[in-house]
Structure formats: structure tokens, C-alpha cells
Design an enzyme around this catalytic site. Sequence first.
Site, PDB file in Angstrom:
ATOM      1  CG  ASP A  94      -0.176  -0.037   3.043  1.00 15.50           C
ATOM      2  OD1 ASP A  94       0.674  -0.363   2.646  1.00 15.50           O
ATOM      3  OD2 ASP A  94      -0.893   0.875   3.625  1.00 15.50           O
ATOM      4  CD  GLU A 159       4.262   0.862   6.478  1.00 14.59           C
ATOM      5  OE1 GLU A 159       5.128   1.050   7.943  1.00 14.59           O
ATOM      6  OE2 GLU A 159       3.735   1.637   6.135  1.00 14.59           O
TER       7      GLU A 159
HETATM    8 ZN   LIG Z   1       6.894   2.136   3.935  1.00 16.06          ZN
END
Ligand SMILES: [Zn+2]
Length: 456
Positions: A94, A159
Site C-alpha cells: 500500500d 502498513e
Molecule cells: Zn513505507
Amino acid sequence: MPRGLLGASVRSVTEVTDQDVERFRALIRVPTVSYAEEAAIEVGHFETFVELLAASFPLLHEHLDLVRILEHSLLLHWRGRSAADPVVLMAHIDVVPIDESAPWQHPPFGAEIHDGAIWGRGTLDDKGSLVGICTAVERLLADGFVPPRDVWLSFGAREEVSGPDAPAAVEELRARGVTPWFVLDEGGAIAHGAFPGVQPPLGVVGVSEKGTTTIELRAEGRGGHSSTPAPGGPTARIARAVVRLEKRQFAGSLPEPTLELFARMAPHVPAPLRPLFANARRVQPLLKRVLLASGAESAALVRTTMAVTTLSGSPAHNVIASSATAAVNLRILVGDTVASATEHVRKAIADDSIRLEVLDANEPSPVSPFDDPAFELLTSTIGELFEDAVPTPYVMMAATDSRYFTSICPRVYRFTPFRMTKAQRESIHSYDEHIGVDDWLNGVRWYTRLIERLPA
Ligand SMILES: [Zn+2]
């Protein structure tokens, strides 16, 4: 795209680089944006990314066992020649959203090539690493290579929003009895212009991360009409607390990795500063004072920081607030804890009528060893590919998914094998993110060499 130019600039590396670069660019073009609001996430883009990754790296997907974690995170297992403890190479799928008003020179999901660099969101954070790792593995598989020990790839899809994926990946590994020799995630870099006056780039490898916590301060009172205010209302007490926090900063401290960073940097700092850095351990009080006085960035190196981020009072102009709040976001240095930091805040505001609530709590990561064969493997591989760089441990300011892996592995390192200027580092989570084509290819070689050099 100036194809001729690209071909000329990269042909020295390997013949298949044009294809490698094209695969990388295609994956940059998939807008895998994470939003804090789950509903805003377009899951279709994540599906597309995972499918395109499979199509781009057929050998990797044929030879490695894939475990899907939650919806779109991937855990891939590459069996090695020995039963030695495996290594885990991490990256994330992401990216952060685009601020529509930011002046990108080139479209953020265009992956256009200008001046020998690929421009786009995720080129540095963190698809450069993700596709770099896959490219290295694919090339090694094409050569019939079997790694000396097991290699796991862990690619998280949430993340940037601290989602549940990385903890779930850790649980999967724990359930399989996997105890990694070391874990490598994004983080440090080959950082040019990292320190004023230091000429060579620093090959900074994160051995710890600052912790984070947000504490809400709340003051309550009777409220009422604003035409008859009484002194000491909730807003006044919150304002006083904010000012007191600003005045009572945390004391400075120099964690071991920072002292080591200074020692390794010492030969390269301007002559007048050299004794200070070379003797960092002995002159800590002086060094702390110098760093605390040298601006926000260097101060953040040596202390737990506090920032009051949100404030609230009454919803109407003519109503006295019956409750007022302020949120304090803290970045906790190794040595402090969420509890000790909360205590500092309580003492600093010195007002029992204000209630403190810890909204989230992430302790600083334990310090990974940097006098150790695993660390030595990383730094000697840096030495092979980046001869001019000074490899060194350091404490990272930002948080990564790798912090969850500290519960199954004492050696968690954060290093991104790409050269980055100060402007490039500042482009991360901002605008004009880009990576030099040759720099990316060199990073691919770094991952390749790292895997080749793993001991059995
Ligand atoms: Zn990163």
C-alpha cells in the site's frame, strides 16, 4: 518515455533490465492507496496488484509457497538448502493517499521516466523494495539458485494505516514455529546529505524505532452562556496545560545506536566537530545540548518529542465549553516507555483537574544487535554495492510493520538499498516521489547479493 536513453543507461547492469523496469512501472501505476477509513479503500486495486505481481514474477509464484494473510497481504515461503533459521524480507503493497493540491511535477500514478528517474507514489515507499525483492528472487530462480537457508517474503497491504495484517503475518509464522535469524524491512537508506558537512552518504540501518502514543487531555466545567464567563474554565485550563507542555520538554538522551552512528560518522564530519563526535560517549552532556539546539530534526534524535495536534472546545461561538480537549502525540525514544512518558505529561501539566487518557500505545522497539553476524552481513553487502557509503546503525523516527516482528525475532533491521537525496527523502508521504532507474537496479543487485551471501 525516452527508451533509447533508458536502454543506454542501464544496459551495463544486465540485458533484461528494460523488462524489469517495465514491470516495476506497471506496478507503480496500480493505485493501492490505504485510507484510515476502511470503507474508502478500493479493494479492487489491491486485487489487481496481487494479480499483476503473479503475472510479472511467474517463477517466484511457481517455486515459493504463497499464504494470503487477511485479504491482500502476502507471505511467501522459499525453501532453502539447510534447516538454518530463515530470514524474512519485508515490504508493503500500500501507499499513502495523494494530496490533490500538492504540486506533483509528473502524475503520481504515471510512473513516467524523466531525467533518468521513475516518478510516482510508491517508487521509494515502498514498491521500490517490494518489486526489487521480487526481481532479485526471480533472477536467482532463473539461474537455478536455491537459497542457503529458507527465505520468507512478507508483503503487507495495510502498513500505512497500521492495519492488522502485519500482526497476523507474525502469528502465522509463530504458528508454523518460524524463528527468523533476522528480519529486514524498509527504513534506512543510502542517505546523501544526511548530516551537514558530511560528504559521503550514510548507509543507515535502523536497529530500533521510536514508539508512539497519543494522550488525550480533558478538562471539564459547567459551561453556560458566554456573556457571564467564570475564570479557570475548561478551555483556559487546557490552554495552560498546552503551554506547560511546551515549556517542560523531555530531557535529552543518547541511545547506544546513536552513539555508534556518531562514532562511525566522526572521521567525516567537519574538522572542528570531529573531537565531539569521536568522543561522543565521553562528552554526552555537551553533545546533547548541541543537538537539542540544532533544530527540530536533530532534537528529535535525542529525546522523546511531544506535539499537541488536535484541540476542541465549545461547538458554538456564544457557548462556554463544558469540556475541552487536546491530543498530545508523543514519539518515544528508546529508554522511555509509554508509562514514563505519560507520567512526564502528568507532571508537566501539574493540574489534577485534567484527565489523561492514553488513546494508543506503541512502545519503542527493542534495540537489535549491531555487533553481530547478521548486521555484519547487511553492512558488508552495503560495502559491496555502495563503496562510498558509511554503513551505520541508527534509531528510526518513523514506524514500520517490522516492529511486530520483534516478538518473534531479536534481529529486526530497517534498510532500503536505494540512494536517496534529502529531497527524495522529503518526498516520501509528500509529493514528487521518484527513484533513479540506475539506483533502483542497484538496489535489486543489493537484494540479490544479500540472498546469495546468506550463510547455510
Ligand atoms: Zn513505507
